[in-house]
Design a protein around this motif. Structure first.
Motif, mmCIF file in Angstrom:
data_model
loop_
_atom_site.group_PDB
_atom_site.id
_atom_site.type_symbol
_atom_site.label_atom_id
_atom_site.label_comp_id
_atom_site.label_asym_id
_atom_site.label_seq_id
_atom_site.Cartn_x
_atom_site.Cartn_y
_atom_site.Cartn_z
ATOM 1 N N LEU A 14 52.908 40.741 39.809
ATOM 2 C CA LEU A 14 53.313 39.390 39.391
ATOM 3 C C LEU A 14 54.809 39.199 39.618
ATOM 4 N N PHE B 44 42.858 26.612 50.647
ATOM 5 C CA PHE B 44 43.676 26.214 49.504
ATOM 6 C C PHE B 44 44.178 24.776 49.622
ATOM 7 N N VAL C 32 38.161 22.350 47.605
ATOM 8 C CA VAL C 32 37.831 23.477 46.730
ATOM 9 C C VAL C 32 38.944 23.701 45.699
ATOM 10 N N PHE C 33 40.166 23.445 46.097
ATOM 11 C CA PHE C 33 41.282 23.658 45.181
ATOM 12 C C PHE C 33 41.901 22.350 44.701
ATOM 13 N N ASP C 34 41.162 21.284 44.908
ATOM 14 C CA ASP C 34 41.594 19.989 44.425
ATOM 15 C C ASP C 34 40.973 19.812 43.040
ATOM 16 N N TRP D 120 41.369 26.247 31.625
ATOM 17 C CA TRP D 120 42.073 27.517 31.866
ATOM 18 C C TRP D 120 43.096 27.778 30.773
ATOM 19 N N VAL E 292 48.439 28.124 31.569
ATOM 20 C CA VAL E 292 48.180 28.329 32.992
ATOM 21 C C VAL E 292 49.416 27.955 33.806
ATOM 22 N N ARG E 293 49.830 28.866 34.654
ATOM 23 C CA ARG E 293 50.993 28.603 35.504
ATOM 24 C C ARG E 293 50.647 27.477 36.480
ATOM 25 N N ASP F 86 46.939 29.203 40.820
ATOM 26 C CA ASP F 86 46.350 30.010 41.881
ATOM 27 C C ASP F 86 47.364 30.638 42.844
ATOM 28 N N LEU G 66 48.699 33.759 42.853
ATOM 29 C CA LEU G 66 48.298 35.086 43.299
ATOM 30 C C LEU G 66 46.973 35.029 44.056
ATOM 31 N N LEU G 67 46.096 34.138 43.601
ATOM 32 C CA LEU G 67 44.811 34.001 44.294
ATOM 33 C C LEU G 67 45.047 33.595 45.752
ATOM 34 N N VAL H 131 46.327 36.817 47.576
ATOM 35 C CA VAL H 131 45.300 37.854 47.694
ATOM 36 C C VAL H 131 44.182 37.388 48.640
ATOM 37 N N THR H 132 43.799 36.132 48.527
ATOM 38 C CA THR H 132 42.766 35.620 49.426
ATOM 39 C C THR H 132 43.243 35.674 50.874
ATOM 40 N N VAL I 32 33.147 25.400 45.406
ATOM 41 C CA VAL I 32 33.590 24.923 44.083
ATOM 42 C C VAL I 32 32.637 25.387 43.001
ATOM 43 N N LEU J 194 41.407 38.241 39.334
ATOM 44 C CA LEU J 194 42.671 37.649 38.890
ATOM 45 C C LEU J 194 42.498 36.824 37.630
ATOM 46 N N TRP K 67 48.390 34.301 32.053
ATOM 47 C CA TRP K 67 48.574 32.884 32.409
ATOM 48 C C TRP K 67 49.373 32.707 33.694
ATOM 49 N N VAL L 294 49.271 34.204 36.710
ATOM 50 C CA VAL L 294 48.797 34.673 38.026
ATOM 51 C C VAL L 294 49.010 33.624 39.111
#
Ligand code: FAD
Ligand code: SF4
Ligand code: SF4
Ligand code: SF4
Ligand code: SF4
Ligand code: SF4
Lengths: 377, 630, 140
Positions: free
Chosen positions: A249, A275, A279-281, A290, A297-298, A302, A304-305, A308-309, B618, C56, C138, C140
């Motif tokens: 992190l 991204f 899908v990420f909307d 979350w 939630v930061r 997403d 790090l996701l 990593v993805t 999704v 994650l 929180w 990530v």
């Protein structure tokens, strides 16, 4: 066919004349080659059809504003009306090979022209260096004669270049271009070491066949060894820094999720990254879910996701071009991270990105008799 | 020169790349109709990249139906608690406890609740989704809802029974299962029910012409799982390929021909009709009606698509003493003589029409562009230069002392073939260039010939003594029969008499009329390799035409065209060859009839361009989120 | 760590491991209630992003179940899944995350007991390891 090409005037002019011959004799119908911008502060890949423009060609200018394979894709993928000769650095050559496996570059009508890479500076550094009136090419060539590849005093190469262990076309696990021009460990002010895939071309270019000089072999070996050591040092440094969740992190703490690293990465060839799709909307309520589950939630979410993805999608084919690090506004050593991870994935499958267009992409295939240790108790 | 071939005309590049992509596909022989029959799905395909949040006029209204399995689950699961939690879940508009959701009373209760509460999604919590699937699918059909708006929450096998010894744990698991089912449904895009009229597409293709192109197209169709009729008007298959003995690159065309004919004859899905003719044609794409005359008998058949592969022929000429002097031949006749000479060498019989023993030939002259690129045939026949160089090299190989001169206008050998041209130069073949109107002059000199030409390369007039004169007469369309065919099926011919292409850059294998495709010489002069590539591309498009619009199935994968980067990973990964790359549109396509719905293509596609309507990314990510709710 | 209950997200192939989990239930074979099951048509349908997301977001473990090699309902999906899992392992390991929290198991439709045993075994192993470092994270 290997041999010497006599240098007339300067090294760069000799290379440019070779390019001109290819164009005027009809071996190629166009050239993709870096040209100096009118102000001289950059050298940008340009599709050249008029030989007169080659006066501005700067095949040796040590700067890499974009990955040339990406633009090679643009001018070939949907069918080029002619053959193009593409002057590429070795990392770009690796990229072209990888992209050809996913139909983003069509190599059928491409004459690949590689040359020993004597390192490159970031775009900003290069511009500054030109503004200061420095000549980066001549000293680099001079040093290369003795086998040295060093940046100008007070300047540093792009980080990816310092750890690039495959700077020489056709050597080791590098793909051999149609024409490979050798500058390292040879008297490059008198003659250039040229390797060709096709005999015919040798006649046309007036090549004088010869055995590869021992000095060059040794210089190449030493450079590869030094680069490999630096690479491993950077891998180790990454592991030193990142060894658990909190250090991971921390590595991405300053990421602003601009996604520049993905946009400039040639291996992230997607028309639109997942991204950036629906899908990420996320609907607003999802963020609240979350935050409820995790306490907070930061945002944007997403981070790090995303990284990593991206690794899961392309690390197996990461060619180490370093465009990602160059593009990161937060100074995150993205290329170090992706190369470290990529190297591990590649090693697991014995896959070497950029080695051979015939090699199958890791993710689309399988072998029945591999990875037996997985899936069993 | 490895790895690159020269500049070909654009439409050929496009078609051959499609063919290459197709060749890379693993083609299976699994019949298109897999035993697992599934009820039709009436959902429409959703536009790419649109937001999955609900349009305001379609709020998510989930009905949650908790089944006690005749009370059997009540001993383990705390139903009042589950009902209460269910009511609190976002998107859930209605919760009901049922005795037996799978029985008539339960199904009727769900139907009533959906109608009365204007619900648009249904969760049935009870037994495993492996049970009673057909009943619930039928229910959804009655409710006018696409089946993917139904979720089965497995609270019986997966919760009550697996944790029967610990009711509190079982109830917690059941709650988790409900959370996931609801979360997944919430993310499933809603589409107003829009029953698609059932198109009945004839899953059969007619291939006209049994030459190389037609046979290749038929075999490709068969590999793609499509039935086809191959109609040839001559008694034998093969067309022009019978007269081509090898290509410039050394491809052995006679072996190719023999193996093609054999494979075509053996392929189960290819039905060959020789001495047959198309005599009637009507209808639209997907539904053409054809009448075919075979042996004075007329058969009627329905087709979804037509591939025109009727070829072309060698042009004839009256120029340069052809037909008047026995030593003037066409390139094709020369090729036959060379092949015959070889055969004789090998101890075989001479070719019937090989009237001239080659060994009496010390000097051979070839004239290019005879009748081509002039007023009557303004186009370049493309293959002539290659054929001349090929025959010149073959003569030199037979006997290096034979003198060969080629009189050309400009050597149009294309791409890599230029290499062979250089090779011919090196082998001592002489090239002289003439420019009309100053054509070469040929005179009989007794048994021999005298050719006079003004060589514009050296600006001198040269006189050649020849034992043999070979004329490159080029390729001519089968104009009369083309015209009749074009009129019958309703397409155009171009000014040269070949079939006209729909759009030269975009769809090199489509005719202007939907459902009709074109390949090979019918389309204009093409090399053997180009004809093969085009035939495959045409077959792919025809297969897509006849397989795509069938009854939509829920499990079939789809491609979001706007997202697809044409990388081909899904093509490589699909175990059923159900994916192909469409070179013209630069997207991956799914052959519905081959797709088994495994989702491998979805997992391999990095950015979600490849999708399954019943399990979108999704939804999957929402399920993961819900699975982590504590 | 006695009261730590690991949460496992399981991606199970419809034809083999999911059916095995059904069988475990039908046979009343008991296993710990720590697993949440997502049914895939095939293990080859597993998009690596699902696993990245689960890890994650704080899953303590991820279980991927497919048919035994050679038995894939769709010919070869499990071999492709195996490659994907190998990639996931490599990436996680390089990033300092214990790859042994992501398990791949071949469990056929008739192996209800083996499914239950696997979950039991995995829960024990995860209890040993402790909670995922990304649990309730929180940032990530
Ligand atoms: C003179 C000449 C020289 C050539 N030289 C070379 C060479 O050197 N190298 C090279 O690579 N290629 C060469 N080619 C090209 C090559 O022959 C073709 O690309 C290839 O054979 C593909 O032909 P096709 O199947 O499209 O057509 P064809 O071979 O013409 O086959 C068409 C078939 O359709 C049948 N047919 C026609 N009309 C109908 C109808 N209405 N109903 C039913 N059946 C019908 C015909 O009887 C024939 O069997 C040459 C071609 C010609 C004509
Ligand atoms: S991260 Fe993945 S989806 Fe995004 S551009 Fe890269 S490969 Fe494509
Ligand atoms: S991740 Fe970075 S170094 Fe690797 S290919 Fe992409 S841009 Fe180049
Ligand atoms: S370029 Fe840097 S800041 Fe931007 S997303 Fe990539 S790592 Fe983050
Ligand atoms: S893998 Fe995805 S992007 Fe690539 S061709 Fe298939 S659908 Fe298109
Ligand atoms: S779901 Fe995808 S991979 Fe599976 S059969 Fe269909 S097209 Fe092929």
């Amino acid at each position: 066919m290997d041999g010497w090409l006599e240098v007339h005037d300067s090294t760069e002019q000799t290379i440019n004349r070779l390019l001109e011959t290819l164009l005027t004799s009809g071996v190629v119908d166009g050239l993709l080659v870096p040209l100096r911008t009118p102000d001289g502060r950059n050298a940008v890949p340009t599709l050249v059809r008029d030989p007169a423009l080659l006066e501005r060609a700067a095949p040796l200018a040590p700067v890499l504003p974009v990955n040339g394979a990406t633009v090679l894709g643009r001018i070939t993928a949907t069918g080029a009306p002619g053959r193009v000769g593409a002057v590429l650095r070795n990392c770009e050559l690796r990229t072209a090979v990888e992209l050809s496996k996913v139909q983003q570059v069509l190599l059928d009508d491409v004459l690949l022209i590689g040359m020993d890479c004597l390192g490159a500076y970031g775009v900003e550094d290069y511009a500054r260096l030109v503004e200061e009136g420095l000549d980066a090419v001549t000293p680099a060539l001079m040093a290369a004669r003795e086998g040295g590849v060093e940046p100008l005093p007070g300047y540093a190469f792009r980080p990816a270049c310092t750890m690039c262990e495959r700077p020489i076309p056709g050597v080791g696990e590098s793909y051999a271009p149609h024409i490979a021009i050798g500058l390292l460990g040879v008297p490059n002010d008198e003659r250039l070491w040229v390797s060709l895939r096709d005999e015919e071309l040798g006649e046309a270019l007036g090549l004088e066949p010869a055995e590869e000089p021992a000095g060059r072999i040794e210089a190449v070996r030493a450079l590869v060894a030094a680069r490999t050591a630096e690479r491993d040092r950077r891998f180790a440094a990454f592991h030193e820094r990142v060894h658990d969740a909190s250090s991971l992190l921390a590595e991405f703490a300053t990421c602003i999720l601009c996604q520049n690293c993905m946009r400039v990465c040639p291996i992230c060839y997607c028309k639109e990254c997942i991204f950036r799709t629906d899908v990420f909307d996320h609907p607003s309520a999802r963020y609240w879910d979350w935050a409820a589950r995790k306490g907070g939630v930061r945002l944007p979410s997403d981070t790090l996701l995303f990284h990593v993805t991206r690794m899961l999608h392309m690390a197996h084919a990461c060619v180490g071009c370093g465009m990602c690090s160059d593009a990161c506004p937060s100074g995150i050593p993205v290329a170090d991270i992706f190369r470290t991870v990529g190297r591990a994935v590649q090693a697991r499958f014995g896959y070497v990105p950029g080695r051979d267009p015939a090699e199958e992409m890791v993710i689309a295939t399988f072998r029945e008799d591999e990875l037996r240790e997985l899936g069993e108790r | 020169m490895v790895g690159w071939s020269g500049g070909r005309v654009v439409n050929v590049v496009a078609a051959s790349a499609a063919a290459a992509a197709l060749a890379a596909t693993t083609l299976t022989t699994r019949p298109p109709d897999h035993p697992t029959t599934r009820p039709p799905d009436h959902s429409t395909t959703r536009p790419p990249n649109h937001s999955t949040t609900q349009p305001p006029d379609h709020p998510t209204t989930i009905g949650l139906f908790l089944c006690t399995c005749h009370g059997a689950l009540e001993g383990t699961l705390d139903f009042p608690a589950l009902v209460a939690t269910g009511k609190r879940m976002r998107g859930v508009a209605y919760v009901e406890r049922l005795e037996a959701a799978c029985e008539e009373t339960g199904l009727a209760a769900i139907e009533r609740a959906v109608a009365e509460g204007d619900l648009n999604r249904v969760v049935v919590a009870g037994c495993s989704p492996h049970l009673y699937a057909d009943r619930f699918e039928a229910l959804m059909a009655r409710l006018n809802l696409p089946p993917r708006l139904l979720a089965r929450a497995n609270i019986r096998e997966g919760a009550a029974w697996a944790h029967i010894a610990d009711p509190a744990a079982a109830t917690a698991v059941a709650r988790g299962v409900l959370e996931m089912a609801v979360a997944g449904l919430r993310e499933t895009p809603y589409h107003p029910f829009n029953p698609r009229p059932q198109e009945t597409v004839a899953r059969r293709v007619l291939v006209l012409g049994g030459g190389l192109a037609g046979m290749t197209a038929a075999l490709t169709l068969a590999d793609l799982g499509v039935e086809c009729d191959l109609v040839e008007r001559e008694p034998q298959l093969g067309g022009n390929l019978h007269d081509i003995h090898h290509t410039l690159e050394g491809l052995d065309t006679q072996t190719l021909l023999a193996s093609l004919v054999e494979r075509v004859r053996q392929a189960e899905r290819v039905h060959v009709w020789t001495e047959a003719e198309l005599v009637g044609w009507s209808g639209v794409r997907g539904n053409f009606a054809a009448r075919i005359r075979v042996n004075d008998e007329v058969r009627s058949e329905r087709y979804g698509a037509l591939i025109v592969a009727t070829g072309a022929e060698e042009a004839t000429t009256t120029e340069y003493l052809y037909g008047q002097h026995p030593r003037v031949v066409t390139q094709r006749e020369l090729e036959r003589m060379i092949a015959g000479g070889r055969r004789q060498e090998a101890g075989g019989k001479m070719w019937a029409s090989c009237f001239l023993p080659l060994d009496s030939c010390r000097s051979v002259v070839m004239i290019q562009c005879v009748g081509s690129r002039d007023e009557t045939r303004p186009y370049c026949s493309r293959v002539c230069c290659a054929q001349a160089v090929k025959n010149a090299l073959a003569l030199k190989r037979l006997d290096p002392t034979i003198e060969v001169s080629i009189l050309f206008r400009d050597v149009r050998t294309l791409g890599t073939q230029e290499l062979y041209y250089r090779q011919a130069r090196r082998a001592g073949v002489r090239f002289l260039r003439y420019e009309p109107p100053a054509k070469p002059v040929v005179e009989a000199d007794g048994d021999r010939l005298r050719v006079t030409v003004h060589d514009t390369l050296y600006d001198e007039t040269v006189t050649l003594e020849a034992d043999l004169l070979a004329l490159s007469t080029g390729i001519a369309p089968r104009e009369d029969s083309n015209r009749a065919l074009a009129a019958m099926v309703g397409v155009m011919l171009d000014e040269d008499g070949f079939f006209a292409e729909a759009h030269p850059k975009l769809r090199p294998t489509d005719l202007a009329r939907p459902g009709i495709f074109l390949c090979g010489l019918a389309y204009g002069p093409r090399f053997v390799t180009e004809s093969i590539a085009q035939a495959r591309a045409a077959a792919l498009r025809a297969a897509l035409t006849v397989t795509r619009p069938g009854e939509p199935r829920r499990d079939v994968a789809t491609v979001e065209a706007d997202l697809c980067s044409f990388c081909g990973l899904c093509v490589a990964a699909c175990p059923y060859g159900a994916r192909v790359l469409d070179e013209e549109e630069r997207v991956a396509r799914v052959l519905d009839s081959l797709c088994q719905g495994c989702g491998v293509c979805v997992a391999v596609c990095p950015n979600g361009a490849s999708r399954q309507p019943a399990f979108e990314p999704v939804q999957a990510l929402a399920l993961v989120d819900a699975a982590l709710i504590e | 760590m006695t009261d730590f209950e690991p949460r496992i997200v399981a991606f199970l192939c419809n034809w083999c491991t999911y059916t095995a989990s059904d069988l475990a239930g039908t046979s009343r074979i008991q296993y710990p209630p720590n697993v949440r099951i997502i049914r895939l048509m095939c293990s080859g349908q597993l998009d690596p992003i699902y696993v990245a997301k689960a890890v994650l977001e704080g899953a303590d473990g991820v279980l991927i179940g497919g048919c035994h090699p050679g038995d894939c309902h769709y010919q070869s999906g499990n071999y492709k899944a195996r490659r994907r899992v190998a990639i996931i392992h490599q990436v996680l390991e390089q990033l300092g995350f214990d790859p042994d929290r992501v398990w791949l198991r071949w469990i056929s439709a008739s192996e209800g007991q083996y499914f239950a045993d696997t979950v039991t075994e995995m829960v024990a192993a995860l209890k040993e390891k402790g909670p995922s470092p990304f649990r309730r994270q929180w940032s990530v």
